[in-house]
Design a protein around this motif. Structure first.
Motif, PDB file in Angstrom:
ATOM      1  N   GLU A 167       0.834  -1.211   0.000  1.00  0.00           N
ATOM      2  CA  GLU A 167       0.000   0.000   0.000  1.00  0.00           C
ATOM      3  C   GLU A 167       0.869   1.261   0.000  1.00  0.00           C
ATOM      4  O   GLU A 167       0.602   2.219  -0.731  1.00  0.00           O
ATOM      5  CB  GLU A 167      -0.944  -0.005   1.217  1.00  0.00           C
ATOM      6  N   TYR A 191       1.480   2.121  -3.981  1.00  0.00           N
ATOM      7  CA  TYR A 191       0.315   2.953  -4.271  1.00  0.00           C
ATOM      8  C   TYR A 191       0.414   4.391  -3.773  1.00  0.00           C
ATOM      9  O   TYR A 191      -0.355   5.239  -4.195  1.00  0.00           O
ATOM     10  CB  TYR A 191      -0.944   2.308  -3.675  1.00  0.00           C
ATOM     11  N   THR A 192       1.292   4.655  -2.833  1.00  0.00           N
ATOM     12  CA  THR A 192       1.279   5.985  -2.223  1.00  0.00           C
ATOM     13  C   THR A 192       2.563   6.770  -2.500  1.00  0.00           C
ATOM     14  O   THR A 192       2.542   7.803  -3.174  1.00  0.00           O
ATOM     15  CB  THR A 192       1.066   5.862  -0.694  1.00  0.00           C
ATOM     16  N   PHE A 249       3.941   8.574  -5.799  1.00  0.00           N
ATOM     17  CA  PHE A 249       3.172   9.683  -6.362  1.00  0.00           C
ATOM     18  C   PHE A 249       3.109  10.874  -5.421  1.00  0.00           C
ATOM     19  O   PHE A 249       2.371  11.824  -5.649  1.00  0.00           O
ATOM     20  CB  PHE A 249       1.763   9.199  -6.713  1.00  0.00           C
ATOM     21  N   SER A 250       3.875  10.802  -4.351  1.00  0.00           N
ATOM     22  CA  SER A 250       3.745  11.813  -3.320  1.00  0.00           C
ATOM     23  C   SER A 250       5.111  12.386  -2.985  1.00  0.00           C
ATOM     24  O   SER A 250       6.077  11.656  -2.776  1.00  0.00           O
ATOM     25  CB  SER A 250       3.142  11.137  -2.077  1.00  0.00           C
TER      26      SER A 250
END
Lengths: 400, 400
Positions: free
Chosen positions: B174, B178-179, B182-183
């Motif tokens: 996760e 998924y995080t 992109f951050s």
């Protein structure tokens, strides 16, 4: 005497209250009435004949009360106890308080809500409840959004998913909501005879509809989004003028949030169809207003609660709250449709419809409900506001 | 001596083999080499110096081997043992045989596959494996489709969901898949300096992309579709000319099927980018052919297996097999994109890319991979055949 499971009599429930509970005085005279009218469990109301103290003992045996052959794990009682405790933390005052769970006798002790009436009964009496749309949207947003990965630490949420896996009761919904109403093969449907041809053509004969129901069945089985009540019809809601209590969460599991919201709306549609059949314009108008409010207050509270309580990092990405809400409303629409149809042709009917004595009026009511149901399934995703939902209902009204 | 957990030395692993296993003769001379190169576990190869017998003991402690502070439940060892046993039933010959699991020492005893080589290494050596696309699609269709509600009795499937809930290892994916990629906030990304500006603009600065990654993260967390391997990159695949063995399923859980298929394709794209950077036309052509075959054989075997093994009633509804497959390919596309991006900018790189010494060529390879990745995420659902997937890759190749 309560060291090994047996199904209690009223006398034994009194004995249980005396031995196991501290709510009554030692020598208080007690009476008991078994008041369950469901198919699965026994509901003992134990009450003092000297004071106004009373309590409910809900017992779930290893077999259903309707038939010894219908075996169900008594684990549903644990699930019900644990979820009622949790829901009372999430949405205080909207569920009965539970006091204890007994894994040997498979029973849960909880508040007696005899001063409330089952909402379906009150709807059939065409009573209105001004607090209902506020209370039910409070309950749904708090119990649903707050149990998602939006608001819960993800490892903790996975523990909850595990704890509330509920294979047997989910199977009932998979069969009765998602499969049998659309299948002329090996079903337990109970179709009102004047509508047999309609059902054969518009349900069993509609391949495009069946395809969508299959997709939705897998969504129900796989989408561990939120801790849903799982059976949120008007028979699971106790009401009185100034209070709403949501009961019977034994179908609870991690599933799509829209399952609960759609059940509420579909069951409002049944009381709408009843009011329509009996020409009760006042109740019909109240129900229409309530449907609009339920959707719009849900939307509004969902976004407010998201803004206040979201802990997931990506929850703040631009547009994600709206996108998530839209997918919930899409599921809501689908389940509104599924519940509308399955309660009309399936095994479990609703009194709102079956009580309509005039056969022609009942047939019309059923067809309106099923027709709206089909639109809610096939065009799910297109209905995002209370007005959108209402338009579907007004649309079928004008068709028949 | 093995009554309480401790992290074994090579000597103690030999002792363990003598006391606890029956594979070696009583007085056979044994040697041991710890061959693990991962971050989490210890891999003891215990082998006879007198015969060709050998065995692997994989031990997972309560902390990762890279750091005492990185705590992980040793339950991952149970999960790995149980899933390897299950996968061997579903897809015989494609996973190592497991012999026993020891919940005290947190270790699993399994086949020694020293005659195989890790596929990523062989890809970097630009070797081709003619059986690979057949074997990997066999493995995926059998372990994935056969563990869904399409083919499994639904109550049994829910027991499996419960058994394989895997909070800690899912959390790693996760965060890392998924995080963080992109951050620009609180991430552990490791961006190749020549691409810093590109990443800031095209990843951190792309709100539309971020919104899609948030939706996909929730899909990963909530969609309990299939018992996925969860880490199916070329470092989890052992190959030799005539054999493929899938190892290391400790990330396994019930998640979206496309997660595995997308991982395979993304990791083929890395070897493609490597071959491109080094101008190896032969390997590049083989990889392109393999990507096309993986998608098309997966499609074909998925539909054949569905026709043979589906037990769910609605699985026979017209068009449902194709609709289901399309949704799997949509997820596959998305995960191809996510894995392409996260292995380029995230914490865990792949050697296929990092070994490219020429900075300009590496920067180009990374940008091609990330650009394709973005298309796979943003246009997921548009790619349904091997040719569609290949076109995306050829498209970015012509852009740079």
């Amino acid at each position: 005497m309560f060291n090994e499971y047996f199904t209690m009599s009223e006398e034994q429930a009194i004995q249980y209250a005396k031995e196991k509970l501290t709510i009554f005085d030692e020598n208080e005279a007690l009476a008991c009435k078994e008041i369950g009218d469901g198919n699965l469990n026994y509901i003992f109301k134990v009450f003092s004949t000297e004071s106004d103290r009373s309590i409910i003992i809900k017992q779930s045996g290893p077999v259903a009360r309707i038939s010894d052959e219908f075996k169900l794990s008594p684990d549903r009682n644990r699930i019900e106890y644990e979820i009622l405790k949790y829901q009372d933390e999430l949405a205080p005052g909207l569920v009965p308080k539970v006091y204890q769970y007994d894994p040997i006798m498979n029973c849960t002790v909880m508040d007696d809500l005899s001063d409330h009436v089952i909402m379906r009964t009150e709807m059939i009496n065409r009573k209105q409840f001004p607090k209902f749309s506020q209370d039910i949207t409070d309950f749904m947003v708090k119990t649903l959004l707050l149990t998602t990965d939006v608001c819960l630490e993800h490892k903790h949420k996975k523990d909850l998913v595990k704890n509330f896996i509920n294979p047997e009761l989910c199977e009932i919904s998979e069969d009765l909501v998602y499969t049998e109403p659309f299948s002329d093969n090996n079903n337990r449907n109970d179709v009102f005879p004047p509508n047999t041809a309609w059902v054969e053509e518009h349900l069993y004969g509609d391949d495009a509809l069946k395809l969508e129901t299959a997709k939705l069945k897998f969504e129900f089985m796989n989408n561990a989004q939120s801790l849903v009540h799982g059976d949120l019809h008007t028979g699971s809601i106790f009401v009185k003028e100034d209070s709403t209590k949501i009961i019977d969460p034994e179908f609870a599991f991690y599933g799509p949030m829209g399952y609960d919201v759609g059940n509420v709306i579909a069951n409002l549609i049944f009381t709408w169809a009843n009011a329509d059949a009996y020409g009760d314009a006042v109740h019909k108008a109240w129900v229409e207003k309530t449907i609009v409010e339920v959707v719009d207050l849900f939307r509004e509270k969902f976004l407010t609660t998201w803004a206040e309580k979201a802990t997931e990092y990506t929850a703040n990405y631009k547009g994600f709250n709206e996108a998530y809400l839209e997918s919930v409303l899409k599921d809501t629409s689908a389940v509104t449709g599924l519940e509308s149809i399955r309660r009309t042709v399936g095994l479990a009917h609703v009194k709102d419809i079956t009580m309509i004595e005039d056969a022609e009026k009942r047939a019309r009511a059923e067809r309106m409900v099923m027709m709206a149901g089909k639109r809610f399934i096939m065009e799910r995703g297109a209905f995002l506001t209370g007005a959108d939902f209402l338009n579907v209902i007004k649309g079928v009204e004008s068709q028949f």
